[in-house]
Design an enzyme around this catalytic site. Structure first.
Site, PDB file in Angstrom:
ATOM      1  N   ARG A  61      -4.576   2.094   1.912  1.00  0.00           N
ATOM      2  CA  ARG A  61      -5.067   2.179   3.299  1.00  0.00           C
ATOM      3  C   ARG A  61      -6.490   2.710   3.339  1.00  0.00           C
ATOM      4  O   ARG A  61      -6.900   3.342   4.305  1.00  0.00           O
ATOM      5  CB  ARG A  61      -4.157   3.057   4.120  1.00  0.00           C
ATOM      6  CG  ARG A  61      -4.033   4.449   3.576  1.00  0.00           C
ATOM      7  CD  ARG A  61      -3.594   5.349   4.643  1.00  0.00           C
ATOM      8  NE  ARG A  61      -3.089   6.580   4.074  1.00  0.00           N
ATOM      9  CZ  ARG A  61      -2.500   7.489   4.790  1.00  0.00           C
ATOM     10  NH1 ARG A  61      -2.337   7.287   6.065  1.00  0.00           N
ATOM     11  NH2 ARG A  61      -2.081   8.592   4.241  1.00  0.00           N
TER      12      ARG A  61
ATOM     13  N   ASP B  92      -3.785  10.040  -9.265  1.00  0.00           N
ATOM     14  CA  ASP B  92      -4.561   9.156  -8.383  1.00  0.00           C
ATOM     15  C   ASP B  92      -5.330   9.966  -7.342  1.00  0.00           C
ATOM     16  O   ASP B  92      -6.127   9.408  -6.601  1.00  0.00           O
ATOM     17  CB  ASP B  92      -3.640   8.139  -7.684  1.00  0.00           C
ATOM     18  CG  ASP B  92      -2.533   8.811  -6.892  1.00  0.00           C
ATOM     19  OD1 ASP B  92      -1.767   9.585  -7.495  1.00  0.00           O
ATOM     20  OD2 ASP B  92      -2.425   8.592  -5.680  1.00  0.00           O
TER      21      ASP B  92
HETATM   22  P1  AMP Z   1      -1.470   9.530  -1.331  1.00  0.00           P
HETATM   23  O1  AMP Z   1      -0.193  10.275  -1.444  1.00  0.00           O
HETATM   24  O2  AMP Z   1      -2.118   9.623   0.031  1.00  0.00           O
HETATM   25  O3  AMP Z   1      -2.439   9.873  -2.401  1.00  0.00           O
HETATM   26  O4  AMP Z   1      -1.116   7.986  -1.490  1.00  0.00           O
HETATM   27  C1  AMP Z   1      -0.474   7.453  -2.616  1.00  0.00           C
HETATM   28  C2  AMP Z   1      -0.561   5.962  -2.576  1.00  0.00           C
HETATM   29  O5  AMP Z   1       0.087   5.456  -1.412  1.00  0.00           O
HETATM   30  C3  AMP Z   1      -1.966   5.401  -2.541  1.00  0.00           C
HETATM   31  O6  AMP Z   1      -1.979   4.219  -3.269  1.00  0.00           O
HETATM   32  C4  AMP Z   1      -2.179   5.144  -1.081  1.00  0.00           C
HETATM   33  O7  AMP Z   1      -3.148   4.154  -0.859  1.00  0.00           O
HETATM   34  C5  AMP Z   1      -0.804   4.672  -0.652  1.00  0.00           C
HETATM   35  N1  AMP Z   1      -0.563   4.898   0.784  1.00  0.00           N
HETATM   36  C6  AMP Z   1      -0.372   6.073   1.429  1.00  0.00           C
HETATM   37  N2  AMP Z   1      -0.176   5.882   2.745  1.00  0.00           N
HETATM   38  C7  AMP Z   1      -0.243   4.544   2.960  1.00  0.00           C
HETATM   39  C8  AMP Z   1      -0.129   3.706   4.110  1.00  0.00           C
HETATM   40  N3  AMP Z   1       0.112   4.196   5.304  1.00  0.00           N
HETATM   41  N4  AMP Z   1      -0.267   2.388   3.920  1.00  0.00           N
HETATM   42  C9  AMP Z   1      -0.496   1.858   2.714  1.00  0.00           C
HETATM   43  N5  AMP Z   1      -0.607   2.589   1.593  1.00  0.00           N
HETATM   44  C10 AMP Z   1      -0.488   3.922   1.706  1.00  0.00           C
HETATM   45 MG    MG Z   2      -4.221   9.317  -2.796  1.00  0.00          MG
END
Ligand code: AMP
Ligand code: MG
Length: 521
Positions: free
Chosen positions: A103, A269
């Site tokens: 996103r 990540d």
């Molecule tokens: P994060 O926990 O925010 O670091 O996200 C982990 C993974 O989930 C990353 O690849 C983000 O891009 C994906 N991600 C988190 N929220 C969303 C969302 N609402 N839509 C699509 N991908 C998401």
């Molecule tokens: Mg992330």
């Protein structure tokens, strides 16, 4: 509005040949082209004037329709082509395969004042990496990322930054507590800025697929553009690169410990290759000093990313990066040496940071005991970290133990419980602290000034962000702006904002959004 576009990422790195916006595994490519989603009723909420200045944007520019349309994804800036980055990662200790910008959509890279910035929208719609989610972001998490990025920057913590915060005008469905009670929330889009958004996971994904060629291309690119002082790519340069990433990451986490910041989701990540704090999700700030605290309810069982474990988790992540880089170096020893060096350096750097927090400018043998005794006594009774260290600067070498304790009393959540054994521990600690201060040559006044420059008076307490969110949900942005202004000068006395130099109110103790945050955002 004029940007000095210099896109090297898309020019020099391999692109995903497919340009359709479908969810898929993307191989042998560092990114996929994708267009942000048009939003139904975009509205700017706030712009970081400082970041705008750093990008050479005038006040007229940031107030324009064009600015709003570009930074909500409704208009693509001329001669640019937005893209989502491909990366993988270890989540909570387990390899998760391809993740990528699910996103986040990068708009372009621009240079102003000899500094390069990548501009990226968060919450601007689906990408090939969205997996099962919608590519959107809600107002609460966007406000949290917006305020905290700028607050961290002004605290002197390496971090990605933000340019703008806007409403998309669309509704977003979220289940905050993951308990089956999903509800619609206001959608928002943040424009984040950074020299680069590359993460450890950006490198990990290639060797995980046996693709050493793309790994090498990406590492060489990173050295050329972000670590050019290391010289031409070679095995030695790759080792120096890893060494510097480790040093920067260590420096970053020492800052986190200094200001009481808990990231909450230190997956690989979410580890920047530039040693910046990145991806503000369920982060939090220590109120009561507690090594075991994490704000992230998703991590409640194991508390993998609790405050006291953060330095160790950085090391764990560096191990994963070392594994990823290994195929380019083909020798384990130099990588292991870097990791060992981290382990040696951490206690020294941590001690130095704690000495500075305590206003000790010489180094003495028993300082280690003084610090560990303090960590112990701080956890015996709920004591506000920020308030404690800030008030500590007012202690004089000539204070009696009673006077000293009185001066920091405001930091105790329940002062009436400071009795018996707890009182005794505090008295003992202050006795050794005041004794120790006698060995310092700096005057009380100078020490106070130096301590106040590293012990912030104001941080973005969890409940403060939540109050700003509650108001913003009612279209009232006064508090949001007040916190933005307050946190520009976290080390200064700001009498008109004295009310924010206060412990967390009781109502916020167990409230969702204040002490309990999930990954739902
Ligand atoms: P994060 O926990 O925010 O670091 O996200 C982990 C993974 O989930 C990353 O690849 C983000 O891009 C994906 N991600 C988190 N929220 C969303 C969302 N609402 N839509 C699509 N991908 C998401
Ligand atoms: Mg992330």
């Amino acid at each position: 509005m004029k940007f000095n576009i210099q896109n090297t990422f898309t020019k020099e790195l391999p692109a995903d040949p497919i340009q359709e916006n479908t969810r898929r595994q993307v191989t042998e490519a560092c990114f996929s082209y994708v267009t942000p989603k048009k939003t139904s009723n975009p509205k700017m909420i706030h712009v970081s004037d400082e970041m705008a200045k750093s990008l050479g944007l005038s006040e007229t520019a940031i107030a324009s329709e064009e600015f709003k349309n570009i930074f909500t994804g409704n208009h693509v800036y001329k001669n640019t082509q937005p893209y989502a980055m491909c990366y993988g990662g270890h989540q909570f200790g387990h390899w998760a395969g391809q993740l990528g910008d699910g996103r986040a959509i990068n708009l372009f890279e621009t240079v102003y004042d000899n500094k390069k910035w990548a501009l990226q929208l968060k919450g601007a719609g689906e990408t090939p990496y969205s997996r099962t989610a919608d590519g959107l972001a809600v107002l609460r998490s966007s406000i949290r990322e917006y305020l905290c990025s700028e607050a961290m920057y002004h605290l002197g913590v390496p971090t990605t930054r933000v340019l703008s915060l806007a409403f998309s005008g669309d509704e977003v469905l979220r289940d905050v507590l993951y308990d089956g009670n999903a509800a619609y929330e206001k959608g928002a889009i943040v424009c984040r800025t950074s020299e680069s958004f590359l993460r450890f996971g950006s490198y990990q994904i290639f060797p995980a697929r046996g693709d050493v060629k793309t790994l090498k291309t990406l590492v060489d690119y990173t050295i050329k553009h972000h670590y050019s002082h290391l010289g031409e790519p070679s095995k030695e340069t790759y080792v120096s690169f890893f060494k510097e990433v480790a040093e920067r990451s260590l420096e970053m986490v020492i800052h986190w410990q200094r200001v009481g910041f808990v990231h909450g989701v230190m997956n690989t990540d979410n580890m920047s290759i530039l040693g910046l704090t990145i991806d503000y999700g369920p982060y939090g700030w220590l109120e009561g000093y507690d090594h075991g605290w994490t704000p992230n309810t998703t991590d409640n069982t194991h508390k993998r990313y609790r405050y006291g474990s953060q330095p160790e988790m950085v090391l764990w992540n560096l191990y994963q990066l070392a594994n990823a880089l290994y195929p380019l170096i083909e020798e384990a020893e130099p990588l292991e040496a870097v990791l060992e060096n981290y382990q040696e350096q951490f206690p020294e750097k941590y001690m130095q940071m704690m000495r500075e927090k305590l206003g000790l400018f010489s180094s003495q043998e028993l300082d280690g005991t003084l610090v560990s005794n303090l960590e112990e006594v701080l956890q015996k009774i709920e004591t506000d970290m920020t308030i404690f260290f800030r008030l500590l600067s007012s202690i004089s070498k000539d204070d009696s133990i009673e006077e000293a304790i009185k001066k920091i009393e405001k930091a105790f959540y329940t002062p009436s419980e400071v009795v018996d054994e707890i009182k005794k521990s505090w008295e003992n600690w202050f006795q050794s602290y005041i004794d120790r201060l006698q060995n310092e040559t700096v005057s009380d006044e100078d020490r106070k000034e130096k301590m106040n420059a590293i012990n912030p008076k104001y941080v973005l307490r969890n409940y403060m962000a939540q109050l700003a969110i509650d108001d913003a949900n009612k279209n009232d942005f006064v508090l949001l702006n007040e916190l933005y202004l307050l946190l520009k000068n976290p080390y200064n006395e700001q009498p008109k904002y004295e009310k924010w130099f206060a412990k967390r109110p009781e109502w916020a103790r167990n409230k969702v959004g204040c002490s309990m945050l999930s990954c739902s955002s």
